[in-house]
Design a protein around this motif. Sequence first.
Motif, PDB file in Angstrom:
ATOM      1  N   TYR A  36       0.853  -1.184   0.000  1.00  0.00           N
ATOM      2  CA  TYR A  36       0.000   0.000   0.000  1.00  0.00           C
ATOM      3  C   TYR A  36       0.891   1.237   0.000  1.00  0.00           C
ATOM      4  N   GLN A  38       0.835   5.491   0.949  1.00  0.00           N
ATOM      5  CA  GLN A  38       0.114   6.551   1.657  1.00  0.00           C
ATOM      6  C   GLN A  38       0.802   7.883   1.397  1.00  0.00           C
ATOM      7  N   ASN A  41      -1.190  12.952   4.610  1.00  0.00           N
ATOM      8  CA  ASN A  41      -2.557  13.272   5.043  1.00  0.00           C
ATOM      9  C   ASN A  41      -3.629  12.568   4.205  1.00  0.00           C
ATOM     10  N   LYS A  42      -3.294  11.422   3.683  1.00  0.00           N
ATOM     11  CA  LYS A  42      -4.261  10.630   2.923  1.00  0.00           C
ATOM     12  C   LYS A  42      -4.371   9.228   3.514  1.00  0.00           C
ATOM     13  N   GLY A  43      -5.424   8.510   3.105  1.00  0.00           N
ATOM     14  CA  GLY A  43      -5.546   7.117   3.492  1.00  0.00           C
ATOM     15  C   GLY A  43      -4.610   6.238   2.676  1.00  0.00           C
ATOM     16  N   LEU A  44      -4.636   4.941   2.939  1.00  0.00           N
ATOM     17  CA  LEU A  44      -3.787   4.006   2.214  1.00  0.00           C
ATOM     18  C   LEU A  44      -4.453   3.577   0.911  1.00  0.00           C
ATOM     19  N   LEU A  46      -4.104   0.782  -2.362  1.00  0.00           N
ATOM     20  CA  LEU A  46      -3.470  -0.457  -2.770  1.00  0.00           C
ATOM     21  C   LEU A  46      -2.635  -0.246  -4.022  1.00  0.00           C
ATOM     22  N   GLU A  88       4.800   7.236   1.841  1.00  0.00           N
ATOM     23  CA  GLU A  88       5.144   6.128   2.729  1.00  0.00           C
ATOM     24  C   GLU A  88       4.524   4.851   2.162  1.00  0.00           C
ATOM     25  N   PHE A  90       3.721   0.664   2.693  1.00  0.00           N
ATOM     26  CA  PHE A  90       3.505  -0.377   3.701  1.00  0.00           C
ATOM     27  C   PHE A  90       3.412  -1.750   3.034  1.00  0.00           C
TER      28      PHE A  90
ATOM     29  N   ARG B   9     -11.866  14.959   9.123  1.00  0.00           N
ATOM     30  CA  ARG B   9     -10.460  14.819   8.772  1.00  0.00           C
ATOM     31  C   ARG B   9      -9.570  15.221   9.944  1.00  0.00           C
ATOM     32  N   MET B  88      -3.495   9.324  14.350  1.00  0.00           N
ATOM     33  CA  MET B  88      -4.278   9.242  13.113  1.00  0.00           C
ATOM     34  C   MET B  88      -5.097   7.955  13.200  1.00  0.00           C
ATOM     35  N   LEU B  90      -7.588   5.359  11.177  1.00  0.00           N
ATOM     36  CA  LEU B  90      -7.950   4.921   9.830  1.00  0.00           C
ATOM     37  C   LEU B  90      -9.007   3.831   9.911  1.00  0.00           C
ATOM     38  N   PHE B 105      -9.342   1.710   2.358  1.00  0.00           N
ATOM     39  CA  PHE B 105      -9.177   2.633   3.475  1.00  0.00           C
ATOM     40  C   PHE B 105      -9.879   3.967   3.247  1.00  0.00           C
ATOM     41  N   GLY B 106     -10.338   4.539   4.340  1.00  0.00           N
ATOM     42  CA  GLY B 106     -10.796   5.916   4.342  1.00  0.00           C
ATOM     43  C   GLY B 106      -9.625   6.881   4.417  1.00  0.00           C
ATOM     44  N   PRO B 107      -9.889   8.199   4.343  1.00  0.00           N
ATOM     45  CA  PRO B 107      -8.820   9.195   4.320  1.00  0.00           C
ATOM     46  C   PRO B 107      -8.165   9.428   5.675  1.00  0.00           C
TER      47      PRO B 107
END
Lengths: 116, 114
Positions: A36, A38, A41-44, A46, A88, A90, B9, B88, B90, B105-107
């Motif tokens: 994954y 990232q 300031n965002k989600g992961l 795929l 980043e 993972f 957020r 954080m 998630l 995943f969400g933000p």
Amino acid sequence: AQSVTQLDSHVSVSEGTPVLLRCNYSSSYSPSLFWYVQHPNKGLQLLLKYTSAATLVKGINGFEAEFKKSETSFHLTKPSAHMSDAAEYFCVVSDRGKTGGFKTIFGAGTRLFVKA
Amino acid sequence: DVKVTQSSRYLVKRTGEKVFLECVQDMDHENMFWYRQDPGLGLRLIYFSYDVKMKEKGDIPEGYSVSREKKERFSLILESASTNQTSMYLCASSSRRDRGYEQYFGPGTRLTVT
């Protein structure tokens, strides 16, 4: 027992040079493996996944990874880094636990820096 | 496309407050997860749910509870927020039909407890 080790906490490359992010895992059964990404300031999101089909897996944005059972590795590579790859990353292993349900383990992450 | 949304957020709360973090997914996924992410520690599982009204403790459930009254919604509750819960958070979901249980995943919600 499952575990995931990302061998580098930080990797720095120059734009246009190859990227290698290393991941080793341990698993008792036949794992599924994921990478994954990232961004700040965002989600992961795929990048790619291995689920016992072809051992060389191609993902989005030119990334690929090779599952090597003998080395218990699933390293992520890209031939030519782009500034937008700075993020980043993972490595994740998902496997059937003792009770039969799936268990997912995340590596600690590798931060990729790309220099102009 | 799968969409996982989180209610906030950024959130700032005071020590001792009760905090609700909401997560909604729109793909009819059976599984939902709450993680916290801290530098150098990767993602750690707090709670997960395999079905409505079902919940299972993850690796770090202390100080948290969850609620899943509807399939699409999974709430994380901090009964009495403490400064060590600044992190954080998630949310993720996955389908049992997908071998390997790829998670979406969400933000994220960045929670600060002062």
